[in-house]
Design a protein around this motif. Sequence first.
Motif, PDB file in Angstrom:
ATOM      1  N   ILE A  52       6.200   9.301  -7.626  1.00 14.34           N
ATOM      2  CA  ILE A  52       4.917   8.755  -7.635  1.00 14.34           C
ATOM      3  C   ILE A  52       4.900   7.253  -8.119  1.00 14.34           C
ATOM      4  O   ILE A  52       4.358   6.465  -7.506  1.00 14.34           O
ATOM      5  CB  ILE A  52       3.903   9.811  -8.277  1.00 14.34           C
ATOM      6  CG1 ILE A  52       3.873  11.058  -7.614  1.00 14.34           C
ATOM      7  CG2 ILE A  52       2.744   8.947  -8.560  1.00 14.34           C
ATOM      8  CD1 ILE A  52       2.899  11.961  -8.415  1.00 14.34           C
ATOM      9  N   GLY A  55       6.550   4.824  -5.643  1.00 13.35           N
ATOM     10  CA  GLY A  55       5.678   4.582  -4.429  1.00 13.35           C
ATOM     11  C   GLY A  55       6.651   5.135  -3.309  1.00 13.35           C
ATOM     12  O   GLY A  55       6.215   4.700  -2.347  1.00 13.35           O
ATOM     13  N   PRO A  57       7.699   7.521  -0.425  1.00 12.11           N
ATOM     14  CA  PRO A  57       6.772   8.207   0.560  1.00 12.11           C
ATOM     15  C   PRO A  57       6.952   9.857   0.599  1.00 12.11           C
ATOM     16  O   PRO A  57       8.118  10.288   0.237  1.00 12.11           O
ATOM     17  CB  PRO A  57       7.476   7.845   2.049  1.00 12.11           C
ATOM     18  CG  PRO A  57       8.845   7.304   1.452  1.00 12.11           C
ATOM     19  CD  PRO A  57       8.893   6.874   0.256  1.00 12.11           C
ATOM     20  N   GLU A  70       2.150   9.967   2.838  1.00 15.65           N
ATOM     21  CA  GLU A  70       1.533   9.331   1.923  1.00 15.65           C
ATOM     22  C   GLU A  70       2.456   8.221   1.334  1.00 15.65           C
ATOM     23  O   GLU A  70       3.591   8.155   1.684  1.00 15.65           O
ATOM     24  CB  GLU A  70       1.192  10.017   0.505  1.00 15.65           C
ATOM     25  CG  GLU A  70       0.544  11.356   0.811  1.00 15.65           C
ATOM     26  CD  GLU A  70       0.114  12.139  -0.483  1.00 15.65           C
ATOM     27  OE1 GLU A  70      -0.332  11.563  -1.328  1.00 15.65           O
ATOM     28  OE2 GLU A  70       0.643  13.240  -0.288  1.00 15.65           O
ATOM     29  N   ASN A  71       1.846   7.277   0.970  1.00 15.00           N
ATOM     30  CA  ASN A  71       2.473   6.141   0.450  1.00 15.00           C
ATOM     31  C   ASN A  71       3.300   5.050   1.578  1.00 15.00           C
ATOM     32  O   ASN A  71       4.586   4.975   1.641  1.00 15.00           O
ATOM     33  CB  ASN A  71       3.502   6.275  -0.759  1.00 15.00           C
ATOM     34  CG  ASN A  71       2.760   6.885  -1.995  1.00 15.00           C
ATOM     35  OD1 ASN A  71       1.884   6.525  -2.085  1.00 15.00           O
ATOM     36  ND2 ASN A  71       3.679   7.795  -2.577  1.00 15.00           N
ATOM     37  N   TYR A  72       2.572   4.892   2.877  1.00 10.79           N
ATOM     38  CA  TYR A  72       3.116   3.996   3.590  1.00 10.79           C
ATOM     39  C   TYR A  72       2.628   2.737   3.737  1.00 10.79           C
ATOM     40  O   TYR A  72       1.447   2.546   2.981  1.00 10.79           O
ATOM     41  CB  TYR A  72       2.905   4.694   5.062  1.00 10.79           C
ATOM     42  CG  TYR A  72       1.402   4.644   5.543  1.00 10.79           C
ATOM     43  CD1 TYR A  72       1.176   3.521   6.526  1.00 10.79           C
ATOM     44  CD2 TYR A  72       0.431   5.377   5.193  1.00 10.79           C
ATOM     45  CE1 TYR A  72      -0.082   3.305   6.713  1.00 10.79           C
ATOM     46  CE2 TYR A  72      -0.938   5.442   5.488  1.00 10.79           C
ATOM     47  CZ  TYR A  72      -1.195   4.285   6.596  1.00 10.79           C
ATOM     48  OH  TYR A  72      -2.402   4.293   6.722  1.00 10.79           O
ATOM     49  N   LYS A  73       3.193   1.661   4.094  1.00 17.61           N
ATOM     50  CA  LYS A  73       2.788   0.391   4.195  1.00 17.61           C
ATOM     51  C   LYS A  73       2.128  -0.139   5.359  1.00 17.61           C
ATOM     52  O   LYS A  73       1.081  -0.823   5.462  1.00 17.61           O
ATOM     53  CB  LYS A  73       3.937  -0.582   3.972  1.00 17.61           C
ATOM     54  CG  LYS A  73       4.416  -0.599   2.686  1.00 17.61           C
ATOM     55  CD  LYS A  73       5.392  -1.466   2.385  1.00 17.61           C
ATOM     56  CE  LYS A  73       4.915  -2.826   2.085  1.00 17.61           C
ATOM     57  NZ  LYS A  73       6.076  -3.904   1.746  1.00 17.61           N
ATOM     58  N   THR A  87       7.351   2.252   5.059  1.00 16.91           N
ATOM     59  CA  THR A  87       7.122   2.499   3.928  1.00 16.91           C
ATOM     60  C   THR A  87       8.055   1.331   3.144  1.00 16.91           C
ATOM     61  O   THR A  87       8.618   0.460   3.424  1.00 16.91           O
ATOM     62  CB  THR A  87       7.819   3.873   3.326  1.00 16.91           C
ATOM     63  OG1 THR A  87       9.163   3.888   3.607  1.00 16.91           O
ATOM     64  CG2 THR A  87       7.197   5.043   4.481  1.00 16.91           C
ATOM     65  N   LYS A  88       8.074   1.532   1.654  1.00 15.93           N
ATOM     66  CA  LYS A  88       8.545   0.597   0.751  1.00 15.93           C
ATOM     67  C   LYS A  88       9.929   0.591   0.902  1.00 15.93           C
ATOM     68  O   LYS A  88      10.776  -0.306   1.041  1.00 15.93           O
ATOM     69  CB  LYS A  88       8.179   0.731  -0.605  1.00 15.93           C
ATOM     70  CG  LYS A  88       6.911   0.349  -1.240  1.00 15.93           C
ATOM     71  CD  LYS A  88       6.510   0.410  -2.347  1.00 15.93           C
ATOM     72  CE  LYS A  88       5.026   0.130  -2.862  1.00 15.93           C
ATOM     73  NZ  LYS A  88       4.961   0.335  -4.355  1.00 15.93           N
ATOM     74  N   ASP A 107      -3.246   4.440   1.929  1.00 16.02           N
ATOM     75  CA  ASP A 107      -2.275   4.953   1.824  1.00 16.02           C
ATOM     76  C   ASP A 107      -1.777   6.443   2.193  1.00 16.02           C
ATOM     77  O   ASP A 107      -0.855   6.936   1.797  1.00 16.02           O
ATOM     78  CB  ASP A 107      -2.122   5.046   0.151  1.00 16.02           C
ATOM     79  CG  ASP A 107      -3.081   5.893  -0.497  1.00 16.02           C
ATOM     80  OD1 ASP A 107      -3.922   6.388   0.064  1.00 16.02           O
ATOM     81  OD2 ASP A 107      -2.924   6.249  -1.851  1.00 16.02           O
ATOM     82  N   GLU A 108      -2.646   7.116   3.050  1.00 13.92           N
ATOM     83  CA  GLU A 108      -2.275   8.270   3.569  1.00 13.92           C
ATOM     84  C   GLU A 108      -2.654   8.464   5.105  1.00 13.92           C
ATOM     85  O   GLU A 108      -3.663   7.720   5.432  1.00 13.92           O
ATOM     86  CB  GLU A 108      -3.110   9.367   2.718  1.00 13.92           C
ATOM     87  CG  GLU A 108      -3.122  10.837   3.101  1.00 13.92           C
ATOM     88  CD  GLU A 108      -4.134  11.740   2.338  1.00 13.92           C
ATOM     89  OE1 GLU A 108      -3.886  11.664   1.182  1.00 13.92           O
ATOM     90  OE2 GLU A 108      -4.849  12.285   3.303  1.00 13.92           O
TER      91      GLU A 108
END
Length: 121
Positions: A52, A55, A57, A70-73, A87-88, A107-108
């Motif tokens: 978390i 960051g 995914p 979750e946590n995609y760019k 993603t990051k 972010d989701e």
Amino acid sequence: MGNNLKSTHKKFKKNSKNTLYQGLDTKKKAKSSQKLSCLEELSNRLNLPADILAGAPIITATGRNEICLENYKGIIEYNGDLIKVQTKACKICIEGKHLNILYFTEDEMRITGFIQAIYYQ
């Protein structure tokens, strides 16, 4: 008058080496694998999962018909057979049939359809 005083520092250091410097290991450095990263240390102190804070995914699949990502760019590619997301850390590819992005926020996103494969690039 001669100077009969001699320094006892070397003798003291030699005699007390086993007790004075017992807790210090000056020859070995700490192994990097044993050290915790800043994020790991922070997550341990806050009792939070490290992913978390980093960051990372998070992919939650519900059967073969729905994915929450979750946590995609950003979305790189999107059609009925392939959805590619940045993603990051990497790109995530979701392959299937009749794929549809049901909704997405900052972010989701929720993907529906018949999911055949999820892989990382």
